[in-house]
Design a protein around this motif. Structure first.
Motif, PDB file in Angstrom:
ATOM      1  N   ASN A   2      24.351  61.412 -20.707  1.00 34.62           N
ATOM      2  CA  ASN A   2      25.325  62.488 -20.905  1.00 34.62           C
ATOM      3  C   ASN A   2      26.390  62.535 -19.806  1.00 34.62           C
ATOM      4  N   VAL A   3      26.925  61.366 -19.442  1.00 33.06           N
ATOM      5  CA  VAL A   3      27.959  61.285 -18.398  1.00 33.06           C
ATOM      6  C   VAL A   3      29.337  61.311 -19.067  1.00 33.06           C
ATOM      7  N   PRO A   4      30.206  62.263 -18.710  1.00 29.48           N
ATOM      8  CA  PRO A   4      31.548  62.318 -19.326  1.00 29.48           C
ATOM      9  C   PRO A   4      32.500  61.322 -18.692  1.00 29.48           C
ATOM     10  N   ASN A   5      33.592  61.006 -19.377  1.00 22.06           N
ATOM     11  CA  ASN A   5      34.618  60.174 -18.756  1.00 22.06           C
ATOM     12  C   ASN A   5      35.489  61.058 -17.857  1.00 22.06           C
ATOM     13  N   THR A   6      36.571  60.485 -17.323  1.00 24.67           N
ATOM     14  CA  THR A   6      37.401  61.236 -16.372  1.00 24.67           C
ATOM     15  C   THR A   6      38.119  62.413 -17.008  1.00 24.67           C
ATOM     16  N   HIS A   7      38.149  62.453 -18.344  1.00 22.77           N
ATOM     17  CA  HIS A   7      38.783  63.569 -19.039  1.00 22.77           C
ATOM     18  C   HIS A   7      37.756  64.591 -19.508  1.00 22.77           C
ATOM     19  N   GLY A   8      36.490  64.383 -19.098  1.00 19.86           N
ATOM     20  CA  GLY A   8      35.445  65.323 -19.492  1.00 19.86           C
ATOM     21  C   GLY A   8      34.992  65.154 -20.930  1.00 19.86           C
ATOM     22  N   THR A  37      25.708  57.180 -22.003  1.00 16.15           N
ATOM     23  CA  THR A  37      24.657  56.796 -21.062  1.00 16.15           C
ATOM     24  C   THR A  37      25.186  55.693 -20.145  1.00 16.15           C
ATOM     25  N   VAL A  38      24.979  55.864 -18.822  1.00 13.75           N
ATOM     26  CA  VAL A  38      25.466  54.898 -17.828  1.00 13.75           C
ATOM     27  C   VAL A  38      24.278  54.254 -17.130  1.00 13.75           C
ATOM     28  N   VAL A  39      24.270  52.935 -17.105  1.00 11.42           N
ATOM     29  CA  VAL A  39      23.255  52.165 -16.382  1.00 11.42           C
ATOM     30  C   VAL A  39      23.881  51.635 -15.096  1.00 11.42           C
ATOM     31  N   SER A  40      23.200  51.828 -13.972  1.00  8.81           N
ATOM     32  CA  SER A  40      23.746  51.359 -12.695  1.00  8.81           C
ATOM     33  C   SER A  40      22.664  50.677 -11.871  1.00  8.81           C
ATOM     34  N   ASP A  41      23.093  49.733 -11.033  1.00  6.69           N
ATOM     35  CA  ASP A  41      22.201  49.060 -10.094  1.00  6.69           C
ATOM     36  C   ASP A  41      22.456  49.623  -8.706  1.00  6.69           C
ATOM     37  N   ARG A  42      21.392  50.111  -8.079  1.00  3.39           N
ATOM     38  CA  ARG A  42      21.535  50.698  -6.744  1.00  3.39           C
ATOM     39  C   ARG A  42      20.556  50.021  -5.811  1.00  3.39           C
ATOM     40  N   TYR A  43      21.082  49.401  -4.773  1.00  2.00           N
ATOM     41  CA  TYR A  43      20.263  48.626  -3.845  1.00  2.00           C
ATOM     42  C   TYR A  43      19.954  49.450  -2.597  1.00  2.00           C
ATOM     43  N   TYR A  44      18.814  49.153  -1.976  1.00  2.00           N
ATOM     44  CA  TYR A  44      18.442  49.847  -0.743  1.00  2.00           C
ATOM     45  C   TYR A  44      17.576  48.929   0.111  1.00  2.00           C
ATOM     46  N   LEU A  45      17.451  49.288   1.376  1.00  2.00           N
ATOM     47  CA  LEU A  45      16.593  48.560   2.302  1.00  2.00           C
ATOM     48  C   LEU A  45      15.250  49.264   2.385  1.00  2.00           C
TER      49      LEU A  45
END
Length: 245
Positions: free
Chosen positions: A82-88, A93-101
């Protein structure tokens, strides 16, 4: 002008020091970035994102990192619905890769005017806002600064020596029995990686685009700085004989 060096322990099960993060790919550097450490100090001091002068003062401090325990780069697989675009509109659905140590331990040294260093020392002891390492969930596993009664044994705090000398001689922060035992079997050949600020004319200089100019919402800006990567020998004096956890 009198100067001093502030030594911090950066220790947490998970840390994320983004260097080239954009959109759905959030990377991490192999050690703390200058923008990450300046953000940490700003939170301790209560300096707001819009306070460009305050951010500039912190970013001008000379910085060096010694890697007392290399971490492992891990990846989070994030799914956000449920992520809106820049115009709301057009929620998706957004899939993202997030890296960490994972499981890394760093000694971070900051060198500058004594008055600034002393104020930071006090602010980190009593931070204005919560401190974390790259993400709000990545909180410190140990105090960044030891209590004065424990400094003689464990270090961290304010020192008179210049930054390179601190990186070269400060006690090893590692306190795990297995790692200390492993080092004791290397016949004194162990090295610790360092990354520290250096003049642009240094033939070994590398560029890092993590010198913060502004953290303001909608106006995040960074400049490049030059660093040099090296190693210091892990000497018996740095290892000491303190008890292991």
């Amino acid at each position: 002008m009198s100067t001093a060096t502030l030594v911090l322990r950066i220790d947490a099960p998970m840390q994320s020091w983004g260097l080239r993060s954009k959109f759905i790919r959030r990377d991490t550097a192999a050690e703390p970035t200058k923008s990450g450490i300046v953000g940490l100090l700003a939170a301790a001091c209560g300096i707001r994102r819009t306070d460009t002068a305050g951010i500039t003062t912190l970013a001008e401090l000379e910085m060096g990192v010694r890697v007392d325990r290399e971490g492992l780069v891990e990846r989070d697989f994030h799914v956000t619905e449920n992520v809106p675009n820049t115009h709301g509109k057009n929620h998706r659905t957004v899939v993202s890769d997030r890296y960490y140590l994972a499981d890394a331990l760093f000694l971070v040294a900051l060198h500058g005017p004594l008055t600034t260093i002393s104020e930071l020392d006090e602010a980190i002891r009593r931070p204005r806002w919560p401190l974390y390492f790259g993400r709000k969930a990545f909180v410190p596993a140990n105090p960044l600064l030891e209590h004065p009664s424990r400094r003689e044994q464990h270090g961290t705090g304010v020192f008179e020596q210049p930054l390179p000398e601190v990186l070269k001689t400060h006690p090893w922060l590692e306190n795990r029995r297995e790692f200390r035992h492993q080092i004791s079997r290397t016949d004194g050949n162990a090295l610790l990686r360092t990354v520290q600020d250096t003049p642009p004319c240094d033939p070994a200089a590398e560029l890092r685009h993590d010198h913060p100019l502004s953290f303001a919402d909608g106006d995040r800006r960074y400049a490049s700085r030059t660093v040099v990567t090296g190693h210091v020998e892990l000497t018996p004096a740095m290892i000491g004989d303190r008890a292991c956890s």
